[in-house]
Scaffold this motif. Sequence first.
Motif, PDB file in Angstrom:
ATOM      1  N   LEU A   1       0.825  -1.206   0.000  1.00  0.00           N
ATOM      2  CA  LEU A   1       0.000   0.000   0.000  1.00  0.00           C
ATOM      3  C   LEU A   1       0.858   1.255   0.000  1.00  0.00           C
ATOM      4  N   LYS A   2       1.925   1.243   0.778  1.00  0.00           N
ATOM      5  CA  LYS A   2       2.800   2.409   0.813  1.00  0.00           C
ATOM      6  C   LYS A   2       3.450   2.637  -0.545  1.00  0.00           C
ATOM      7  N   SER A   3       3.722   1.552  -1.262  1.00  0.00           N
ATOM      8  CA  SER A   3       4.359   1.691  -2.573  1.00  0.00           C
ATOM      9  C   SER A   3       3.437   2.366  -3.591  1.00  0.00           C
ATOM     10  N   LEU A   4       2.131   2.351  -3.321  1.00  0.00           N
ATOM     11  CA  LEU A   4       1.178   2.977  -4.239  1.00  0.00           C
ATOM     12  C   LEU A   4       1.148   4.498  -4.102  1.00  0.00           C
ATOM     13  N   GLY A   5       1.710   5.018  -3.012  1.00  0.00           N
ATOM     14  CA  GLY A   5       1.642   6.457  -2.771  1.00  0.00           C
ATOM     15  C   GLY A   5       0.245   6.866  -2.338  1.00  0.00           C
ATOM     16  N   ASP A   6      -0.032   8.161  -2.416  1.00  0.00           N
ATOM     17  CA  ASP A   6      -1.363   8.646  -2.053  1.00  0.00           C
ATOM     18  C   ASP A   6      -2.376   8.252  -3.123  1.00  0.00           C
ATOM     19  N   PRO A   7      -3.603   7.931  -2.716  1.00  0.00           N
ATOM     20  CA  PRO A   7      -4.652   7.707  -3.719  1.00  0.00           C
ATOM     21  C   PRO A   7      -4.924   8.984  -4.514  1.00  0.00           C
ATOM     22  N   ALA A   8      -5.601   8.822  -5.629  1.00  0.00           N
ATOM     23  CA  ALA A   8      -6.012   9.984  -6.423  1.00  0.00           C
ATOM     24  C   ALA A   8      -6.952  10.856  -5.594  1.00  0.00           C
ATOM     25  N   PRO A   9      -7.073  12.133  -5.930  1.00  0.00           N
ATOM     26  CA  PRO A   9      -7.998  13.004  -5.192  1.00  0.00           C
ATOM     27  C   PRO A   9      -9.418  12.441  -5.203  1.00  0.00           C
ATOM     28  N   TYR A  10     -10.097  12.646  -4.093  1.00  0.00           N
ATOM     29  CA  TYR A  10     -11.479  12.186  -3.948  1.00  0.00           C
ATOM     30  C   TYR A  10     -12.404  13.205  -4.601  1.00  0.00           C
TER      31      TYR A  10
END
Length: 211
Positions: free
Chosen positions: A76-85
């Motif tokens: 999950l950390k490797s994915l970075g922040d999710p796209a803006p909500y």
Amino acid sequence: MHIYAFGSVCRGDVSPNSDIDLLAITDGHDPRFDPDSYSIYSYKRISELWHEGNPFAWHLALESKLLFASDKNDYLKSLGDPAPYTNCVSDCEKFYSLFRDARTSLANNPASRVFDLSTIFLSLRNIASCFSLGATETPTFARNSATRLEALSINISSSAYQVLERARILCTRGYGNSISIAEASIAIQEFDEIDRWMDRLVKGAKSHERI
């Protein structure tokens, strides 16, 4: 394979009514994971949620802890922040509609009161979480998110709130005392206030979207 804890145990927000939320990310079906104990997702679906900016992705990004990784890496950390909500308004409207449908169902069939009251608790929790994620600086995914919006927190009696929460626990975990008609009426008396509160959140989400 990756296993995470998330939710109250990671927030340090555990209460007697808390359970331990566990996420298993796997490649295909894995019989070791019981769907009653784990939220089970494929890597593909988690990636999709991240790219959508889905509230669950933000929940995991902000409130999860790695327990096991077969590759020794924090996926999950490797994915970075999710796209803006970006679905705050539509999601708030969806949960507002869910509340109104459950309210109508309860009025038409009091025998369904536990299920309908549980649905109402779900709707107020989720509308608060979506609003906090999309329209405030402090997202909250807590069970009691509706009480954590500062000036916009829900304003109903604690006894009514407890009835709604008990109904949710009965429906999702199957334990606790049933909700009597008299107890249900305590919550029903607050439905107009819940409706006004949800309407304020929807309008607030729309105002924030225009900024």
